[in-house]
Design a protein around this motif. Structure first.
Motif, PDB file in Angstrom:
ATOM      1  N   TYR A   1       0.847  -1.453  -0.003  1.00 19.37           N
ATOM      2  CA  TYR A   1      -0.076  -0.024  -0.120  1.00 19.37           C
ATOM      3  C   TYR A   1       0.770   1.339  -0.033  1.00 19.37           C
ATOM      4  N   GLU A   2       1.759   1.264   0.993  1.00 20.34           N
ATOM      5  CA  GLU A   2       2.609   2.609   0.933  1.00 20.34           C
ATOM      6  C   GLU A   2       3.758   2.589  -0.451  1.00 20.34           C
ATOM      7  N   PHE A   3       3.950   1.541  -1.033  1.00 23.06           N
ATOM      8  CA  PHE A   3       4.744   1.769  -2.261  1.00 23.06           C
ATOM      9  C   PHE A   3       3.806   2.145  -3.372  1.00 23.06           C
ATOM     10  N   VAL A   4       2.651   1.676  -3.416  1.00 23.23           N
ATOM     11  CA  VAL A   4       1.636   2.238  -4.391  1.00 23.23           C
ATOM     12  C   VAL A   4       1.237   3.653  -4.373  1.00 23.23           C
ATOM     13  N   ARG A   5       1.174   4.033  -2.921  1.00 28.30           N
ATOM     14  CA  ARG A   5       0.778   5.309  -2.348  1.00 28.30           C
ATOM     15  C   ARG A   5       2.045   6.316  -2.850  1.00 28.30           C
ATOM     16  N   ALA A   6       3.392   5.815  -2.670  1.00 27.39           N
ATOM     17  CA  ALA A   6       4.469   6.718  -3.058  1.00 27.39           C
ATOM     18  C   ALA A   6       4.466   6.794  -4.651  1.00 27.39           C
ATOM     19  N   ILE A   7       4.073   5.961  -5.427  1.00 25.54           N
ATOM     20  CA  ILE A   7       4.040   5.954  -6.838  1.00 25.54           C
ATOM     21  C   ILE A   7       3.025   7.112  -7.458  1.00 25.54           C
ATOM     22  N   VAL A   8       1.966   6.882  -6.591  1.00 26.24           N
ATOM     23  CA  VAL A   8       0.877   7.832  -7.077  1.00 26.24           C
ATOM     24  C   VAL A   8       1.055   9.131  -6.669  1.00 26.24           C
ATOM     25  N   SER A   9       1.847   9.482  -5.494  1.00 28.08           N
ATOM     26  CA  SER A   9       2.209  10.961  -5.081  1.00 28.08           C
ATOM     27  C   SER A   9       3.044  11.651  -6.031  1.00 28.08           C
ATOM     28  N   THR A  10       3.925  10.833  -6.712  1.00 28.27           N
ATOM     29  CA  THR A  10       4.812  11.383  -7.693  1.00 28.27           C
ATOM     30  C   THR A  10       4.149  11.660  -8.933  1.00 28.27           C
ATOM     31  N   ALA A  11       2.864  11.351  -9.272  1.00 30.83           N
ATOM     32  CA  ALA A  11       2.219  11.916 -10.318  1.00 30.83           C
ATOM     33  C   ALA A  11       1.972  13.386 -10.692  1.00 30.83           C
ATOM     34  N   VAL A  12       1.898  13.842  -9.318  1.00 30.36           N
ATOM     35  CA  VAL A  12       1.598  15.285  -9.142  1.00 30.36           C
ATOM     36  C   VAL A  12       2.750  16.141 -10.062  1.00 30.36           C
ATOM     37  N   GLY A  13       2.371  16.586 -10.933  1.00 36.25           N
ATOM     38  CA  GLY A  13       3.418  17.541 -11.859  1.00 36.25           C
ATOM     39  C   GLY A  13       4.191  16.706 -12.851  1.00 36.25           C
ATOM     40  N   MET A  14       3.796  15.324 -12.998  1.00 34.90           N
ATOM     41  CA  MET A  14       4.463  14.776 -14.247  1.00 34.90           C
ATOM     42  C   MET A  14       4.109  15.140 -15.383  1.00 34.90           C
ATOM     43  N   PHE A  15       2.889  15.434 -15.815  1.00 35.49           N
ATOM     44  CA  PHE A  15       2.737  16.114 -17.134  1.00 35.49           C
ATOM     45  C   PHE A  15       2.205  17.496 -16.937  1.00 35.49           C
ATOM     46  N   GLU A  16       2.869  18.327 -17.641  1.00 31.59           N
ATOM     47  CA  GLU A  16       2.342  19.605 -17.553  1.00 31.59           C
ATOM     48  C   GLU A  16       0.821  19.962 -18.367  1.00 31.59           C
ATOM     49  N   ASP A  17       0.340  20.789 -17.671  1.00 35.86           N
ATOM     50  CA  ASP A  17      -0.856  20.959 -18.261  1.00 35.86           C
ATOM     51  C   ASP A  17      -1.967  19.790 -18.149  1.00 35.86           C
ATOM     52  N   SER A  18      -1.845  18.858 -17.520  1.00 35.98           N
ATOM     53  CA  SER A  18      -2.793  17.675 -17.614  1.00 35.98           C
ATOM     54  C   SER A  18      -3.613  17.539 -16.345  1.00 35.98           C
ATOM     55  N   GLU A  19      -4.441  16.753 -16.317  1.00 36.14           N
ATOM     56  CA  GLU A  19      -5.529  16.418 -15.231  1.00 36.14           C
ATOM     57  C   GLU A  19      -4.486  16.001 -14.062  1.00 36.14           C
ATOM     58  N   VAL A  20      -3.618  15.130 -14.496  1.00 40.08           N
ATOM     59  CA  VAL A  20      -2.768  14.069 -13.533  1.00 40.08           C
ATOM     60  C   VAL A  20      -1.889  15.371 -12.626  1.00 40.08           C
ATOM     61  N   SER A  21      -1.629  16.310 -13.319  1.00 35.15           N
ATOM     62  CA  SER A  21      -0.809  17.497 -12.740  1.00 35.15           C
ATOM     63  C   SER A  21      -1.713  18.210 -11.585  1.00 35.15           C
ATOM     64  N   GLN A  22      -2.877  18.414 -11.909  1.00 36.03           N
ATOM     65  CA  GLN A  22      -4.072  19.155 -11.228  1.00 36.03           C
ATOM     66  C   GLN A  22      -4.420  18.161 -10.035  1.00 36.03           C
ATOM     67  N   PHE A  23      -3.890  17.152  -9.717  1.00 32.46           N
ATOM     68  CA  PHE A  23      -4.261  16.099  -8.822  1.00 32.46           C
ATOM     69  C   PHE A  23      -4.197  16.663  -7.620  1.00 32.46           C
ATOM     70  N   ASP A  24      -5.206  16.595  -6.833  1.00 32.66           N
ATOM     71  CA  ASP A  24      -5.299  16.916  -5.218  1.00 32.66           C
ATOM     72  C   ASP A  24      -5.758  15.850  -4.572  1.00 32.66           C
ATOM     73  N   SER A  25      -4.580  15.268  -3.671  1.00 35.30           N
ATOM     74  CA  SER A  25      -4.885  14.149  -3.024  1.00 35.30           C
ATOM     75  C   SER A  25      -6.120  14.201  -1.849  1.00 35.30           C
ATOM     76  N   SER A  26      -6.000  15.386  -1.195  1.00 38.43           N
ATOM     77  CA  SER A  26      -6.776  15.549  -0.216  1.00 38.43           C
ATOM     78  C   SER A  26      -8.329  15.499  -0.762  1.00 38.43           C
ATOM     79  N   THR A  27      -8.587  16.018  -1.699  1.00 39.20           N
ATOM     80  CA  THR A  27      -9.894  16.126  -2.643  1.00 39.20           C
ATOM     81  C   THR A  27     -10.283  14.724  -2.881  1.00 39.20           C
TER      82      THR A  27
END
Length: 303
Positions: A1-27
């Motif tokens: 779980y922690e490993f997958v969560r670490a992978i997902v957390s790095t998606a923020v900012g991975m693609f410029e001007d994309s929905e992934v970069s606008q990802f808000d984990s708290s929301t």
């Protein structure tokens, strides 16, 4: 779980001007819903890909398919006879990037290409967010409930990565490109070598794929192919899938597209994310082929 969560957390900012970069984990936590079974299978497969590409336990499996490819690249572009950093190599269907990384580590200018978002998130994590060796432990077989010799095999952990992903020569260039191969690579005569490992059967239209490989190779450029023909879109409702035999692919590549077949080995055994301790051992009977870009009418007409 922690490993997958670490992978997902790095998606923020991975693609410029994309929905992934606008990802808000708290929301996102407020809108959790059960993941479709298809997506869950993709997650499990991606974790197994870490075993294949980035663990010392996966070295035997890598040697079966990456080994012949790497040896062929070294033979066609020997470091003692050329400036390897001036040799451009494309690896479509790069997955988690190990083959492309290994070629770049030898000094070649290498780009991996991948379409799957699951693979892109995972490769971004291992390649760009990981430093050092064996910093994470994964359990790739934990969801395999049958054909286990022992419970210890099912819950066995393995450390990744087995090498430091940032350990690259200064004179080489390594990159990953996200997107559909046919949409991204359209420039003619651009690459010295295109390396396909378990890739050509992922296409809707394998003929169109081969035509594109031929187009983007420089005159005299080398195409290396390793893998089976497990067509990914076969029997999928609403999906185009052209399923040629290997002999048909060979004939089309040589006689219709203009490749000169330099080498062909059939029935080369290889595994793919295979649990070495499972009571069932599945092996692909692969083809290993090397071809040179030529022009129609100049390549031999043999089989």
């Amino acid at each position: 779980y922690e490993f997958v969560r670490a992978i997902v957390s790095t998606a923020v900012g991975m693609f410029e001007d994309s929905e992934v970069s606008q990802f808000d984990s708290s929301t996102a936590l407020l809108n959790i819903s059960p993941a479709p079974s298809f997506d869950m299978e993709k997650v499990k497969t991606t974790i197994k890909q870490f075993y294949r590409d980035w663990s010392k336990e996966g070295s035997a499996e890598r040697a079966m398919c990456y080994g012949p490819i790497t040896a062929e690249v070294l033979a066609r572009f020997p470091p003692d006879k050329c400036q390897v950093n001036e040799v451009s190599i494309l690896v479509p269907g790069a997955g988690l990037g190990r083959l492309a990384y290994d070629l770049a580590r030898l000094g070649y200018t290498c780009q991996g290409n991948e379409f799957s978002m699951f693979m892109l998130l995972a490769s971004n994590f291992i390649l760009n967010q990981t430093t050092g060796i064996e910093g994470y432990t994964i359990y790739p077989w934990v969801h395999q409930y049958s054909n286990n010799w022992s419970c210890d095999h099912q819950v066995a952990g393995m450390k990744i990565p087995d090498v430091n992903p940032s350990d690259l020569p200064q004179y080489g260039l390594f990159s990953m490109a996200a997107g559909d191969f046919l949409e991204i690579y359209t420039k003619e005569d651009e690459w010295d070598c295109v390396v396909c490992c378990f890739f050509i059967d992922t296409a809707h239209n394998v003929i169109e794929l081969l035509q594109r490989i031929h187009k983007i190779l420089k005159p005299g450029g080398i195409w290396i192919n390793f893998g089976p023909l497990l067509y990914h879109f076969m029997d999928m409702p609403g999906e185009l899938s052209i399923e040629l035999s290997w002999e048909e692919i060979h004939r089309v590549a040589e006689r219709e597209i203009g490749f000169e077949i330099l080498k062909e080995q059939r029935c080369v055994p290889s595994h793919y994310i295979q649990n070495p301790h499972s009571m069932i051992q599945m092996s692909y009977s692969c083809v290993f082929m090397v071809a040179r870009k030529g022009q129609l009418g100049t390549s031999p007409q043999g089989n």
